[in-house]
Scaffold this motif. Structure first.
Motif, short mmCIF file in Angstrom:
data_model
loop_
_atom_site.label_atom_id
_atom_site.label_comp_id
_atom_site.label_asym_id
_atom_site.label_seq_id
_atom_site.Cartn_x
_atom_site.Cartn_y
_atom_site.Cartn_z
N ARG A 165 2.37 7.00 -0.77
CA ARG A 165 1.39 6.08 -1.36
C ARG A 165 1.96 5.54 -2.68
O ARG A 165 2.74 6.22 -3.35
N VAL A 166 1.56 4.36 -3.08
CA VAL A 166 2.07 3.74 -4.31
C VAL A 166 1.96 4.67 -5.52
O VAL A 166 2.94 4.81 -6.26
N PRO A 167 0.82 5.35 -5.76
CA PRO A 167 0.76 6.22 -6.95
C PRO A 167 1.71 7.41 -6.90
O PRO A 167 1.94 8.05 -7.91
N GLN A 183 -2.60 9.40 11.35
CA GLN A 183 -1.49 8.45 11.46
C GLN A 183 -0.21 9.09 12.02
O GLN A 183 0.77 8.39 12.25
N MET A 184 -0.21 10.41 12.15
CA MET A 184 0.99 11.18 12.52
C MET A 184 2.14 10.85 11.58
O MET A 184 3.22 10.41 11.98
N GLU A 185 1.88 11.08 10.29
CA GLU A 185 2.86 10.83 9.24
C GLU A 185 2.99 12.05 8.34
O GLU A 185 2.05 12.83 8.20
N ALA A 186 4.15 12.17 7.73
CA ALA A 186 4.36 13.17 6.69
C ALA A 186 4.08 12.48 5.36
O ALA A 186 4.80 11.56 4.98
N ARG A 187 3.01 12.87 4.68
CA ARG A 187 2.71 12.30 3.37
C ARG A 187 3.62 12.95 2.34
O ARG A 187 3.69 14.17 2.24
N PHE A 221 0.82 -1.22 0.00
CA PHE A 221 0.00 0.00 0.00
C PHE A 221 0.85 1.27 0.00
O PHE A 221 0.32 2.37 -0.13
N GLY A 222 2.17 1.13 0.18
CA GLY A 222 3.02 2.31 0.16
C GLY A 222 4.38 2.06 0.78
O GLY A 222 4.75 0.93 1.11
N VAL A 223 5.13 3.15 0.93
CA VAL A 223 6.52 3.09 1.36
C VAL A 223 6.70 3.97 2.61
O VAL A 223 6.29 5.13 2.61
N PHE A 224 7.30 3.40 3.64
CA PHE A 224 7.63 4.16 4.84
C PHE A 224 9.07 4.66 4.70
O PHE A 224 9.96 3.90 4.31
N VAL A 225 9.27 5.94 5.04
CA VAL A 225 10.58 6.56 4.91
C VAL A 225 11.01 7.11 6.27
O VAL A 225 10.27 7.87 6.89
#
Length: 126
Positions: free
Chosen positions: A66-68, A95-99, A44-48
């Motif tokens: 996100r994948v796209p 989610q406390m994430e930086a998209r 579903f995506g990549v964590f950095v």
């Protein structure tokens, strides 16, 4: 019966429990370029793991792509340990994430004009 927690209350709880992470994410601005190392690749995506960011309490990295948003070309992949740079899109408060978008730093292939052939002339005749 368990009481449901509202999204706002969940966010307030996260901010209280992880103030350093919230301060970091809240200080980011859309369009800002962030760098880091790919910490996990999921379907579903990549964590950095972002440079200079505090650790995330639950996920492999504070940044998420996100994948796209990885590339204009769906054949392009990233691997754990790979260094990447992406444009900050938004602070996902749930989610406390930086998209991030890696694709935003790549030229849009639909806007790239094809190179003229070496045999054509200025008026289009060969």
């Amino acid at each position: 019966m368990r009481e449901r927690i509202s999204p706002h209350d969940k966010w307030l709880e996260m901010v209280r429990d992880y103030p350093e992470l919230h301060a970091y994410l809240d200080g980011l601005r859309p369009g800002q370029v962030l760098s880091g190392t790919v910490a996990a690749v999921e379907n579903f995506g990549v964590f950095v793991a972002l440079d200079d960011s505090p650790p995330h309490p639950f996920y492999a990295g504070v940044g998420f792509v996100r994948v796209p948003d990885v590339s204009w070309n769906y054949d392009v992949t990233v691997e754990v340990g790979q260094r990447v740079a992406g444009e900050f899109a938004e602070y996902d408060t749930w989610q406390m994430e930086a998209r991030l978008s890696l694709k935003a730093l790549q030229p849009d292939p639909s806007l790239c004009s094809p190179k003229p052939s070496s045999t054509s002339t200025a008026n289009g005749a060969s």
